[in-house]
Scaffold this motif. Structure first.
Motif, PDB file in Angstrom:
ATOM      1  N   GLY A  78      62.275  36.740  87.977  1.00  0.00           N
ATOM      2  CA  GLY A  78      62.387  35.768  87.209  1.00  0.00           C
ATOM      3  C   GLY A  78      61.274  35.085  86.599  1.00  0.00           C
ATOM      4  O   GLY A  78      61.448  34.464  84.954  1.00  0.00           O
ATOM      5  N   GLY A 107      59.369  36.807  84.062  1.00  0.00           N
ATOM      6  CA  GLY A 107      59.070  37.269  82.472  1.00  0.00           C
ATOM      7  C   GLY A 107      58.046  38.194  83.029  1.00  0.00           C
ATOM      8  O   GLY A 107      57.826  38.743  82.440  1.00  0.00           O
ATOM      9  N   THR A 119      62.586  27.551  87.208  1.00  0.00           N
ATOM     10  CA  THR A 119      62.465  28.146  85.825  1.00  0.00           C
ATOM     11  C   THR A 119      62.462  29.411  86.133  1.00  0.00           C
ATOM     12  O   THR A 119      63.534  30.337  86.294  1.00  0.00           O
ATOM     13  CB  THR A 119      60.618  29.213  84.846  1.00  0.00           C
ATOM     14  OG1 THR A 119      60.474  27.642  84.171  1.00  0.00           O
ATOM     15  CG2 THR A 119      61.120  29.723  83.890  1.00  0.00           C
ATOM     16  N   ARG A 179      66.639  31.129  85.142  1.00  0.00           N
ATOM     17  CA  ARG A 179      66.204  32.855  84.484  1.00  0.00           C
ATOM     18  C   ARG A 179      66.682  33.026  85.313  1.00  0.00           C
ATOM     19  O   ARG A 179      67.780  34.765  85.248  1.00  0.00           O
ATOM     20  CB  ARG A 179      65.330  33.138  83.825  1.00  0.00           C
ATOM     21  CG  ARG A 179      64.664  32.568  83.457  1.00  0.00           C
ATOM     22  CD  ARG A 179      63.115  33.265  82.657  1.00  0.00           C
ATOM     23  NE  ARG A 179      61.839  32.793  81.344  1.00  0.00           N
ATOM     24  CZ  ARG A 179      60.929  32.772  82.170  1.00  0.00           C
ATOM     25  NH1 ARG A 179      60.070  33.152  82.490  1.00  0.00           N
ATOM     26  NH2 ARG A 179      60.133  32.074  80.947  1.00  0.00           N
ATOM     27  N   ARG A 206      71.199  33.366  85.717  1.00  0.00           N
ATOM     28  CA  ARG A 206      71.516  33.438  84.208  1.00  0.00           C
ATOM     29  C   ARG A 206      71.339  35.150  84.036  1.00  0.00           C
ATOM     30  O   ARG A 206      72.271  35.891  83.647  1.00  0.00           O
ATOM     31  CB  ARG A 206      70.515  33.344  83.121  1.00  0.00           C
ATOM     32  CG  ARG A 206      71.451  33.017  81.702  1.00  0.00           C
ATOM     33  CD  ARG A 206      70.764  32.488  80.845  1.00  0.00           C
ATOM     34  NE  ARG A 206      68.914  32.540  81.068  1.00  0.00           N
ATOM     35  CZ  ARG A 206      68.537  31.299  80.758  1.00  0.00           C
ATOM     36  NH1 ARG A 206      68.971  30.464  79.792  1.00  0.00           N
ATOM     37  NH2 ARG A 206      66.946  31.631  80.475  1.00  0.00           N
ATOM     38  N   ARG A 207      70.123  35.919  84.628  1.00  0.00           N
ATOM     39  CA  ARG A 207      70.422  36.852  84.072  1.00  0.00           C
ATOM     40  C   ARG A 207      70.822  38.197  85.383  1.00  0.00           C
ATOM     41  O   ARG A 207      72.093  39.210  84.885  1.00  0.00           O
ATOM     42  CB  ARG A 207      68.546  38.050  84.257  1.00  0.00           C
ATOM     43  CG  ARG A 207      68.518  39.504  83.867  1.00  0.00           C
ATOM     44  CD  ARG A 207      67.357  39.287  84.514  1.00  0.00           C
ATOM     45  NE  ARG A 207      66.944  39.371  86.427  1.00  0.00           N
ATOM     46  CZ  ARG A 207      65.694  39.499  86.524  1.00  0.00           C
ATOM     47  NH1 ARG A 207      64.549  39.452  85.727  1.00  0.00           N
ATOM     48  NH2 ARG A 207      66.113  39.217  87.933  1.00  0.00           N
ATOM     49  N   GLU A 266      60.395  28.614  76.654  1.00  0.00           N
ATOM     50  CA  GLU A 266      61.614  29.839  76.328  1.00  0.00           C
ATOM     51  C   GLU A 266      61.007  30.520  75.395  1.00  0.00           C
ATOM     52  O   GLU A 266      59.744  30.472  74.688  1.00  0.00           O
ATOM     53  CB  GLU A 266      62.667  28.839  75.034  1.00  0.00           C
ATOM     54  CG  GLU A 266      63.645  28.265  76.258  1.00  0.00           C
ATOM     55  CD  GLU A 266      65.262  29.530  77.372  1.00  0.00           C
ATOM     56  OE1 GLU A 266      64.883  30.432  76.796  1.00  0.00           O
ATOM     57  OE2 GLU A 266      64.636  28.513  78.069  1.00  0.00           O
TER      58      GLU A 266
END
Length: 210
Positions: A12, A14, A136, A140, A143-144, A178
């Motif tokens: 998560g 990124g 975070t 993330r 949700r993903r 974000e």
């Protein structure tokens, strides 16, 4: 031989977002997750061994690996997780090595979620860590992947700690914000690192030919 920049970060964080920004600069990307999918593609010998071991439920109706099902299985059972790792990790490492050795670009981005855990830092000239707060990561990733936070937390616990990961870092990109709000900042950070890596690659290449 190409200069290797290992990119890593927790679930998560990124990593793909940052890797895509490097790809826009025509930097070749070798992604461990992509390699892991390639070696267990439909019809592969390794996929057949996984199906033999775990049973037909580990395959989708189309004959491909049912990843959510397999992930659920192994995170409930350390012995099964170890069996799978011992099967896949040597094959993944061999394929990644082959892809790295085939690169002719000044530098290559080597994207590996478990770079530190699987002792792949030795393949890298430099390490870039994508760093975010644990909260975070939880938000993330759940949700993903539409996963329960408890499962995400278990995955996080199976990875090295944030502090350990940062201790390996030569470079750090903070990716807590974000994406829509700080995409320009990320792009600028990546461009700055891109120039640094080109310089380092040139320096290493020069030293090799002295």
């Amino acid at each position: 031989m190409t200069y290797v920049v290992g990119l890593t970060g927790g679930i998560g964080s990124g990593k793909s977002t940052i890797a895509n920004l490097f790809a826009e600069l025509n930097v070749p990307i070798i992604d461990a997750d992509v390699v892991a999918r390639q070696i267990v593609k439909k019809g592969s010998p390794l996929l057949a061994r996984i199906a033999d071991h775990f049973g037909p439920a580990v395959l989708t109706p189309e004959g491909e690996l049912n990843r959510p099902f397999l992930r659920h299985l192994i995170f409930q059972n350390d012995a099964e997780k170890n069996w799978l790792n011992q099967l896949l990790h040597p094959a993944i490492r061999e394929e990644m090595n082959a892809q790295l050795n085939a690169q002719t670009a000044p530098y290559t981005l080597f994207v590996v979620p478990l770079l530190i855990e699987n002792k792949l830092t030795e393949l890298c000239d430099r390490i870039l860590v994508i760093d975010v707060q644990p909260e975070t990561q939880l938000t993330r990733a759940s949700r993903r992947d539409h996963s329960q936070r408890a499962l995400i937390r278990k995955i996080m616990d199976s990875q090295v700690s944030r502090e350990t990961r940062l201790s390996f870092a030569d470079d750090v990109i903070n990716n807590d914000g974000e994406l829509a709000d700080h995409h320009r900042e990320l792009r600028q950070n990546v461009l700055k690192l891109h120039r640094t890596y080109l310089d380092l690659a040139e320096r290493k290449n020069h030293e090799r030919h002295l």
